[in-house]
Design a protein around this motif. Structure first.
Motif, mmCIF file in Angstrom:
data_model
loop_
_atom_site.group_PDB
_atom_site.id
_atom_site.type_symbol
_atom_site.label_atom_id
_atom_site.label_comp_id
_atom_site.label_asym_id
_atom_site.label_seq_id
_atom_site.Cartn_x
_atom_site.Cartn_y
_atom_site.Cartn_z
ATOM 1 N N PRO A 40 0.672 -1.341 -0.109
ATOM 2 C CA PRO A 40 -0.053 -0.161 -0.087
ATOM 3 C C PRO A 40 0.924 1.058 -0.258
ATOM 4 C CG PRO A 40 -0.777 -1.696 1.665
ATOM 5 C CD PRO A 40 0.248 -2.259 1.279
ATOM 6 N N GLU A 41 1.956 1.253 0.843
ATOM 7 C CA GLU A 41 2.797 2.613 0.766
ATOM 8 C C GLU A 41 3.440 2.775 -0.572
ATOM 9 O OE1 GLU A 41 3.353 4.392 3.725
ATOM 10 O OE2 GLU A 41 2.054 3.320 4.813
ATOM 11 N N HIS A 45 3.005 6.243 -2.544
ATOM 12 C CA HIS A 45 4.174 7.076 -3.215
ATOM 13 C C HIS A 45 4.159 7.217 -4.660
ATOM 14 C CE1 HIS A 45 4.797 7.568 1.120
ATOM 15 N NE2 HIS A 45 5.646 6.377 1.364
ATOM 16 N N HIS A 46 3.539 6.027 -5.197
ATOM 17 C CA HIS A 46 4.071 6.235 -6.568
ATOM 18 C C HIS A 46 3.082 7.295 -7.389
ATOM 19 C CE1 HIS A 46 4.834 4.674 -10.836
ATOM 20 N NE2 HIS A 46 3.875 4.578 -11.153
ATOM 21 N N GLY A 47 1.862 7.567 -6.590
ATOM 22 C CA GLY A 47 1.123 8.762 -6.914
ATOM 23 C C GLY A 47 0.046 8.649 -8.155
ATOM 24 N N GLN A 54 6.130 -2.225 -12.771
ATOM 25 C CA GLN A 54 6.615 -1.229 -11.654
ATOM 26 C C GLN A 54 6.630 -1.603 -10.349
ATOM 27 O OE1 GLN A 54 3.688 1.889 -13.035
ATOM 28 N NE2 GLN A 54 5.467 2.845 -14.267
ATOM 29 N N LEU A 55 5.512 -2.426 -9.997
ATOM 30 C CA LEU A 55 5.461 -2.817 -8.769
ATOM 31 C C LEU A 55 6.391 -4.041 -8.431
ATOM 32 C CD1 LEU A 55 4.131 -2.851 -5.862
ATOM 33 C CD2 LEU A 55 2.461 -4.559 -6.651
ATOM 34 N N TYR A 105 -2.349 -0.780 -10.341
ATOM 35 C CA TYR A 105 -2.752 -0.793 -9.173
ATOM 36 C C TYR A 105 -3.026 0.388 -8.571
ATOM 37 C CZ TYR A 105 -1.092 -5.370 -9.899
ATOM 38 O OH TYR A 105 -0.814 -6.820 -10.510
ATOM 39 N N VAL A 106 -4.398 0.655 -7.911
ATOM 40 C CA VAL A 106 -4.806 1.907 -7.363
ATOM 41 C C VAL A 106 -5.320 1.435 -5.918
ATOM 42 C CG1 VAL A 106 -6.246 4.138 -7.411
ATOM 43 C CG2 VAL A 106 -5.359 2.868 -9.359
ATOM 44 N N LEU A 107 -5.134 2.289 -4.686
ATOM 45 C CA LEU A 107 -5.422 2.139 -3.615
ATOM 46 C C LEU A 107 -7.028 2.248 -3.454
ATOM 47 C CD1 LEU A 107 -3.045 4.030 -1.310
ATOM 48 C CD2 LEU A 107 -2.808 1.663 -1.881
ATOM 49 N N THR A 108 -7.604 1.388 -2.629
ATOM 50 C CA THR A 108 -8.874 1.800 -2.510
ATOM 51 C C THR A 108 -9.042 2.399 -0.987
ATOM 52 O OG1 THR A 108 -9.240 -0.402 -1.257
ATOM 53 C CG2 THR A 108 -9.654 -0.272 -3.539
ATOM 54 N N LEU A 109 -10.624 2.373 -0.495
ATOM 55 C CA LEU A 109 -10.300 3.298 0.747
ATOM 56 C C LEU A 109 -9.965 2.257 1.636
ATOM 57 C CD1 LEU A 109 -11.361 5.817 2.375
ATOM 58 C CD2 LEU A 109 -13.838 4.773 2.304
#
Length: 190
Positions: A40-41, A45-47, A54-55, A105-109
């Protein structure tokens, strides 16, 4: 199988249901892995949406394990911890017609709650200290040692255990404080 008295389709559904529950631990252990790897970090940070390659690079994963990370991320996406978003990979060295649209990949809540600044109790309870009591549940229910399930697993209560293992106590306190801050901020604002 005739003794069960079920149709083949019903039996297959029952078996699938059983397999699903037997393997539920894989969900929490996959989440634990993501937290330990700081996924998640890294994505945060990738923004912007982060592609699989990339991951892999950011985690310094050997190429031979890249497919395993892919499977892990698919499971975490399926369970709502991350989502996929289309990204256009701009590489000035590639001709425009060779550039392709990729997913990242994108963060969710939910995964935002796993960021170090917002960690909830989940991070503490994914570790072996709080998983072990579940391994002794049946013996404890049948009258095994310990007044609580935690005592049955560790030979002492949670507070005494924490005094002897300050790293567990600190993690527990940090997690509870993080969880309380999320809940209390909602109570104040709402």
């Amino acid at each position: 199988m005739a003794e069960i008295g079920a149709k083949h389709e019903e039996l297959l559904q029952a078996q699938a249901h059983l397999y699903k529950h037997i393997n539920y631990y894989a969900y929490s252990m996959s989440l634990k892995c993501a937290v330990e790897l700081s996924i998640p970090e890294i994505i945060n940070h990738h923004g912007k949406p982060m592609t699989h390659s990339q991951l892999v690079s950011a985690l310094q994963i050997p190429q031979s394990r890249s497919t395993h990370l892919y499977r892990l991320m698919r499971l975490l996406v399926h369970n709502g911890f991350f989502t996929m978003q289309k990204v256009h990979d701009h590489d000035e060295h590639l001709q425009l017609e060779l550039q392709e649209e990729l997913e990242g990949y994108v963060l969710t809540l939910t995964s935002k709650l796993l960021l170090k600044d917002h960690r909830t109790f989940a991070t503490a309870f994914l570790g072996p200290t709080f998983q072990k009591p579940w391994q002794v549940l049946s013996g404890w229910i049948k009258g095994g040692e310990g007044g609580t399930l935690f005592e049955a697993a560790h030979g002492k209560g949670i507070w005494d255990y924490g005094l002897e293992h300050p790293e567990v106590s600190n993690l527990f306190n940090e997690a509870m404080a993080g969880d309380s801050s999320v809940v209390s901020s909602m109570l104040v604002t709402e």
